[in-house]
Design a protein around this motif. Structure first.
Motif, PDB file in Angstrom:
ATOM      1  N   GLU A 259     151.073  21.984  28.049  1.00  0.00           N
ATOM      2  CA  GLU A 259     150.520  22.726  26.805  1.00  0.00           C
ATOM      3  C   GLU A 259     149.726  21.639  26.030  1.00  0.00           C
ATOM      4  O   GLU A 259     149.839  20.582  25.668  1.00  0.00           O
ATOM      5  CB  GLU A 259     151.788  23.118  25.862  1.00  0.00           C
ATOM      6  CG  GLU A 259     152.776  21.873  25.442  1.00  0.00           C
ATOM      7  CD  GLU A 259     154.143  22.275  24.865  1.00  0.00           C
ATOM      8  OE1 GLU A 259     154.407  23.303  25.202  1.00  0.00           O
ATOM      9  OE2 GLU A 259     154.462  21.814  24.067  1.00  0.00           O
ATOM     10  N   LYS A 260     148.573  22.333  25.494  1.00  0.00           N
ATOM     11  CA  LYS A 260     147.673  21.462  24.428  1.00  0.00           C
ATOM     12  C   LYS A 260     147.644  22.406  23.169  1.00  0.00           C
ATOM     13  O   LYS A 260     147.493  23.422  23.172  1.00  0.00           O
ATOM     14  CB  LYS A 260     146.248  21.687  24.956  1.00  0.00           C
ATOM     15  CG  LYS A 260     146.102  21.017  26.384  1.00  0.00           C
ATOM     16  CD  LYS A 260     144.468  21.437  26.841  1.00  0.00           C
ATOM     17  CE  LYS A 260     143.995  20.404  27.792  1.00  0.00           C
ATOM     18  NZ  LYS A 260     142.606  21.007  28.385  1.00  0.00           N
ATOM     19  N   MET A 261     148.056  21.452  22.138  1.00  0.00           N
ATOM     20  CA  MET A 261     148.224  21.908  20.968  1.00  0.00           C
ATOM     21  C   MET A 261     147.280  21.455  19.782  1.00  0.00           C
ATOM     22  O   MET A 261     146.677  20.339  19.981  1.00  0.00           O
ATOM     23  CB  MET A 261     149.522  21.408  20.363  1.00  0.00           C
ATOM     24  CG  MET A 261     150.901  21.276  21.311  1.00  0.00           C
ATOM     25  SD  MET A 261     151.228  23.045  21.480  1.00  0.00           S
ATOM     26  CE  MET A 261     151.780  23.701  19.960  1.00  0.00           C
ATOM     27  N   LEU A 262     146.864  22.290  19.317  1.00  0.00           N
ATOM     28  CA  LEU A 262     145.644  22.084  18.116  1.00  0.00           C
ATOM     29  C   LEU A 262     146.131  20.943  17.341  1.00  0.00           C
ATOM     30  O   LEU A 262     145.259  19.944  17.180  1.00  0.00           O
ATOM     31  CB  LEU A 262     145.696  23.355  16.957  1.00  0.00           C
ATOM     32  CG  LEU A 262     144.538  22.983  15.936  1.00  0.00           C
ATOM     33  CD1 LEU A 262     143.243  22.871  16.536  1.00  0.00           C
ATOM     34  CD2 LEU A 262     144.788  24.388  15.090  1.00  0.00           C
ATOM     35  N   THR A 291     136.943  15.877  22.970  1.00  0.00           N
ATOM     36  CA  THR A 291     137.874  16.618  22.077  1.00  0.00           C
ATOM     37  C   THR A 291     137.410  17.323  21.093  1.00  0.00           C
ATOM     38  O   THR A 291     138.056  18.527  20.973  1.00  0.00           O
ATOM     39  CB  THR A 291     138.879  15.443  21.511  1.00  0.00           C
ATOM     40  OG1 THR A 291     139.355  14.533  22.580  1.00  0.00           O
ATOM     41  CG2 THR A 291     139.803  16.042  20.785  1.00  0.00           C
ATOM     42  N   ALA A 292     136.273  17.164  20.374  1.00  0.00           N
ATOM     43  CA  ALA A 292     135.885  17.959  19.519  1.00  0.00           C
ATOM     44  C   ALA A 292     135.355  19.023  20.361  1.00  0.00           C
ATOM     45  O   ALA A 292     135.377  20.498  19.641  1.00  0.00           O
ATOM     46  CB  ALA A 292     134.754  17.129  18.781  1.00  0.00           C
ATOM     47  N   ALA A 293     134.429  18.761  21.164  1.00  0.00           N
ATOM     48  CA  ALA A 293     133.958  20.149  22.093  1.00  0.00           C
ATOM     49  C   ALA A 293     135.093  20.925  22.646  1.00  0.00           C
ATOM     50  O   ALA A 293     135.089  22.304  22.479  1.00  0.00           O
ATOM     51  CB  ALA A 293     133.216  19.603  23.143  1.00  0.00           C
ATOM     52  N   PHE A 294     136.305  20.206  23.099  1.00  0.00           N
ATOM     53  CA  PHE A 294     137.345  21.368  23.479  1.00  0.00           C
ATOM     54  C   PHE A 294     137.952  22.285  22.281  1.00  0.00           C
ATOM     55  O   PHE A 294     138.362  23.231  22.357  1.00  0.00           O
ATOM     56  CB  PHE A 294     138.536  20.292  23.872  1.00  0.00           C
ATOM     57  CG  PHE A 294     140.018  21.091  24.033  1.00  0.00           C
ATOM     58  CD1 PHE A 294     140.217  21.850  24.947  1.00  0.00           C
ATOM     59  CD2 PHE A 294     140.699  20.747  23.094  1.00  0.00           C
ATOM     60  CE1 PHE A 294     141.527  22.517  24.923  1.00  0.00           C
ATOM     61  CE2 PHE A 294     142.058  21.334  23.094  1.00  0.00           C
ATOM     62  CZ  PHE A 294     142.321  22.304  24.046  1.00  0.00           C
ATOM     63  N   LEU A 295     138.238  21.602  20.981  1.00  0.00           N
ATOM     64  CA  LEU A 295     138.591  22.366  19.878  1.00  0.00           C
ATOM     65  C   LEU A 295     137.673  23.395  19.733  1.00  0.00           C
ATOM     66  O   LEU A 295     138.187  24.575  19.732  1.00  0.00           O
ATOM     67  CB  LEU A 295     138.809  21.177  18.914  1.00  0.00           C
ATOM     68  CG  LEU A 295     139.655  20.322  18.620  1.00  0.00           C
ATOM     69  CD1 LEU A 295     139.630  19.426  17.527  1.00  0.00           C
ATOM     70  CD2 LEU A 295     141.109  21.038  18.726  1.00  0.00           C
ATOM     71  N   LEU A 296     136.360  23.237  19.557  1.00  0.00           N
ATOM     72  CA  LEU A 296     135.574  24.546  19.195  1.00  0.00           C
ATOM     73  C   LEU A 296     135.419  25.484  20.296  1.00  0.00           C
ATOM     74  O   LEU A 296     135.161  26.801  20.104  1.00  0.00           O
ATOM     75  CB  LEU A 296     134.265  23.924  18.795  1.00  0.00           C
ATOM     76  CG  LEU A 296     134.291  22.914  17.704  1.00  0.00           C
ATOM     77  CD1 LEU A 296     132.882  22.339  17.298  1.00  0.00           C
ATOM     78  CD2 LEU A 296     134.919  23.495  16.432  1.00  0.00           C
ATOM     79  N   ARG A 297     135.408  24.887  21.678  1.00  0.00           N
ATOM     80  CA  ARG A 297     134.941  25.676  22.769  1.00  0.00           C
ATOM     81  C   ARG A 297     136.354  26.735  23.231  1.00  0.00           C
ATOM     82  O   ARG A 297     136.308  27.619  23.403  1.00  0.00           O
ATOM     83  CB  ARG A 297     134.580  24.910  24.014  1.00  0.00           C
ATOM     84  CG  ARG A 297     134.521  25.860  25.273  1.00  0.00           C
ATOM     85  CD  ARG A 297     134.189  24.774  26.376  1.00  0.00           C
ATOM     86  NE  ARG A 297     135.480  24.098  27.060  1.00  0.00           N
ATOM     87  CZ  ARG A 297     135.427  22.780  26.869  1.00  0.00           C
ATOM     88  NH1 ARG A 297     134.492  22.114  26.384  1.00  0.00           N
ATOM     89  NH2 ARG A 297     136.482  22.079  27.104  1.00  0.00           N
TER      90      ARG A 297
END
Length: 675
Positions: A259-262, A291-297
């Motif tokens: 799991e990937k958590m915000l 990581t920033a790209a992952f958050l937004l994408r």
């Protein structure tokens, strides 16, 4: 009767809407029904991305016979711990008091008044079936004992809450003891703290970075660097798409719980960004950018805000999306590149995961390798990611949690202003607008929203702290007074409604729903505690405005956390991070300029010590206290380095600004060492 979850906002509750169990949402009506029927209550707590919650749902709550027993003998209540952290906190404290451990799914049997008398976590179907028999028999034949046990648990839980405990004012010695305590628990081989399962220690890393910057501790910096390198090269980090999993099931960061958590990724984005700021490490910069790209994408939602999590499972199978065999690499890349990728990512015939599969790790340094090698690596990553995109994908919990989005806004604002990533900076501003417009209702925060609609659960203390801190971060990158004003409103509500006297805070407001006890957990666990988050915002707000009452409130609250910071630093990382800023000042850096793109502005953010506040804008800009009486010198952009609104001589060049900050830090190192 019927399952009542179809109209829920929570994706976790919606996962159970087709169960044959007659689930209720948490409500007074559910407990009234239990009293009317004179039956005990089952309170089942979990969250949408939880693997073992899914297992128990499929094994147990989808079973017709189990459901029949629950429907006949109990009122069953399903709770999303992320939507109702207050409910979760009360019953988790009870579970830990009764069993010595906790986790999710959390399984609680309670009286119709909500008093827990038997608690546990995951139960296999057969065990749960036998447990239902035992609880039913006890409720029928030993009612007085059951009620007495419930009352005893409530008393124990109440005693574990805020009770005016010892205090310790923040000092250099106290923070040195915290850093020393972390160093003793450091895993010198694999990085991080403790053994399996191993969680990313993001808040401890943020503390140690600030401690290094204030004291010059090489050990503190090396602990951070080592942990960040090991995590970033490990399987806990998605080597193809970026983003970190919740934890590693082993001590070497190899096999994640998928799991990937915000909140993890927001806090780790801050840690890697700050590590790069201090060291210029290209690996740290890459991980921060990805990581920033992952958050937004991957977590951006169509109606605004960032989703809570990606699921641990795909189609009920852990790792289905992410794991590889050598044959699968060959199929996508061809034999030559497949063999090269297997060596680089440690994909072996025997596998590191299940069924001969491997989780991708980065076996050797690639960021500063030969350019041709780097280009090959990028090409291989893109082809593997494209192939992976064709696989089944994990579900996404798309509810927007106020506090977690606040953490992400602060992280994105820092990443944007420090690295020049406009996408991060603009996202931070946009996300802040979503929270202000959607979650701030009649002056109070709502905890969650989904599909553009705010939910009913009231915000808890960490929502107020993390969102206020986020608004202050956006104020700093925009110099817009609007965000400063919004932060103040949240802090005023927190002080008026959550304060406990003596500097302490409760996690719920004084006019919130009354639970068995009023939770007040000071520990930083997966996310900052509410009091740590409030302290962070109070310290920054006071530094930005010069309003001393907010700083006094922060100092009093930090003193309540002092014993925890000193004695149990692994569970006080965010508090210690804030304490470092408070001990340092924090520094206030104002840049008077008519050009927000002037290099002096970038230098101010880059060189200001961690925890500082920085604002750049026109002199005497209305509503921005830090820019008051900050004239341009000879018409040039001018930087002022201050503490307590007492400033050193202004400077107009990047070199002079860097030297001024370095000189101030040298004084801090001397003070931190007691010389």
């Amino acid at each position: 009767m019927a399952n009542r979850l179809a109209g829920a906002m929570s994706p976790y509750l919606l996962q159970h809407r087709d169960n044959p169990v007659d689930w209720w949402q948490w409500s007074a009506e559910a407990f009234a029904e239990a009293r009317r029927r004179d039956v005990p209550v089952l309170i089942s707590v979990g969250y949408a991305a939880c693997h073992w919650c899914h297992v128990m749902a499929h094994e147990t709550f989808e079973d017709e016979a189990i459901a029949r027993r629950l429907n006949e003998g109990f009122v069953s209540i399903k709770v999303d711990r992320e939507e109702r952290p207050d409910v979760d906190a009360v019953y988790m404290t009870a579970t830990q008091a009764m069993t010595g451990q906790g986790g999710w799914p959390m399984t609680v049997f309670a009286t119709p008044d909500g008093e827990p008398f038997f608690c546990g976590t995951y139960f296999p179907k057969q065990t749960f079936d036998r447990l239902l028999t035992s609880v039913t028999d006890a409720w029928r034949d030993q009612r007085d004992g059951v009620i007495q046990q419930g009352a005893a648990v409530v008393q124990a839980v109440g005693g574990a809450q805020l009770a005016g405990g010892p205090t310790a004012p923040i000092s250099a010695d106290l923070l040195a003891a915290a850093a020393s305590g972390l160093a003793k628990e450091h895993d010198d081989r694999s990085g991080g703290f403790g053994s399996a399962p191993k969680f990313p220690p993001h808040m401890n890393l943020l503390f140690l970075l600030r401690h290094h910057e204030r004291t010059g501790s090489a050990e503190a910096l090396e602990i951070v660097r080592h942990a960040c390198e090991q995590m970033g090269r490990g399987g806990i980090y998605d080597q193809l798409a970026g983003g970190f999993a919740r934890y590693s099931v082993d001590a070497t960061w190899t096999v994640p719980h998928f799991e990937k958590m915000l909140y993890d990724n927001a806090l780790l984005l801050r840690a890697y960004t700050q590590l790069w700021r201090l060291t210029g490490d290209v690996f740290a910069r890459r991980i921060a950018d990805e990581t920033a790209a992952f958050l937004l994408r991957d977590l951006g939602t169509p109606t605004g805000g960032l989703a809570s999590a990606l699921d641990a499972d795909t189609d009920g199978v852990e790792g289905l999306t992410y794991a590889w065999t050598p044959a699968q690499l060959d199929e996508v890349l061809g034999a030559e590149d497949g063999k090269w990728a297997a060596d680089l990512f440690r994909v072996t015939p025997s596998g590191t995961f299940e069924h001969g599969q491997s989780v991708l790790v980065l076996a050797r340094d690639i960021d500063e390798a030969d350019p041709a090698l780097v280009e090959r690596w990028r090409d291989v990553r893109q082809r593997l990611l494209a192939a992976r995109a064709a696989r089944p994908q994990p579900a996404r919990d798309d509810k927007v949690v106020a506090s977690w989005n606040g953490l992400a806004i602060t992280a994105l604002a820092e990443h944007g202003v420090l690295t020049g990533a406009d996408a991060s900076r603009e996202a931070a501003i946009t996300l802040a607008g979503v929270l202000a417009d959607r979650h701030l209702v009649d002056g109070r925060l709502r905890r969650v929203s989904r599909d553009g609609v705010a939910g009913e659960p009231a915000g808890v203390l960490d929502d107020y702290g993390c969102v206020a801190e986020a608004f202050l971060a956006v104020h700093q990158v925009t110099a817009e007074p609007h965000w400063l004003d919004l932060a103040r409103r949240l802090l005023d509500v927190a002080l008026a409604r959550f304060g406990a006297g003596g500097g302490g805070f409760y996690d719920t407001a004084d006019d919130a729903e009354k639970l068995l006890t009023r939770p007040a957990d000071p520990t930083d666990n997966a996310t900052p505690s509410g009091v740590s988050a409030i302290c962070a915002a109070l310290v920054s707000y006071a530094a930005l405005t010069g309003e001393t009452s907010y700083r006094e409130a922060a100092d009093a609250a930090l003193a309540t956390l002092g014993p925890l910071i000193e004695g149990h630093p692994r569970f006080a990382g965010y508090a210690a991070m804030v304490a470092e800023a408070a001990l340092t000042g924090p520094y206030e850096v104002a840049v008077a300029t008519t050009d927000p793109a002037d290099p002096l502005v970038e230098a101010a953010f880059r060189h200001a010590p961690g925890g500082s506040v920085v604002v750049a804008g026109e002199p005497d800009r209305p509503g921005v206290a830090l820019l008051a009486d900050r004239p341009l010198i000879n018409g040039a952009p001018t930087a002022y380095v201050c503490r307590g609104f007492v400033c050193d001589r202004p400077v107009t060049t990047e070199a002079d600004l860097a030297a001024r900050v370095a000189s101030a830090l040298d004084r801090e190192v001397i003070r931190g060492r007691g010389l």
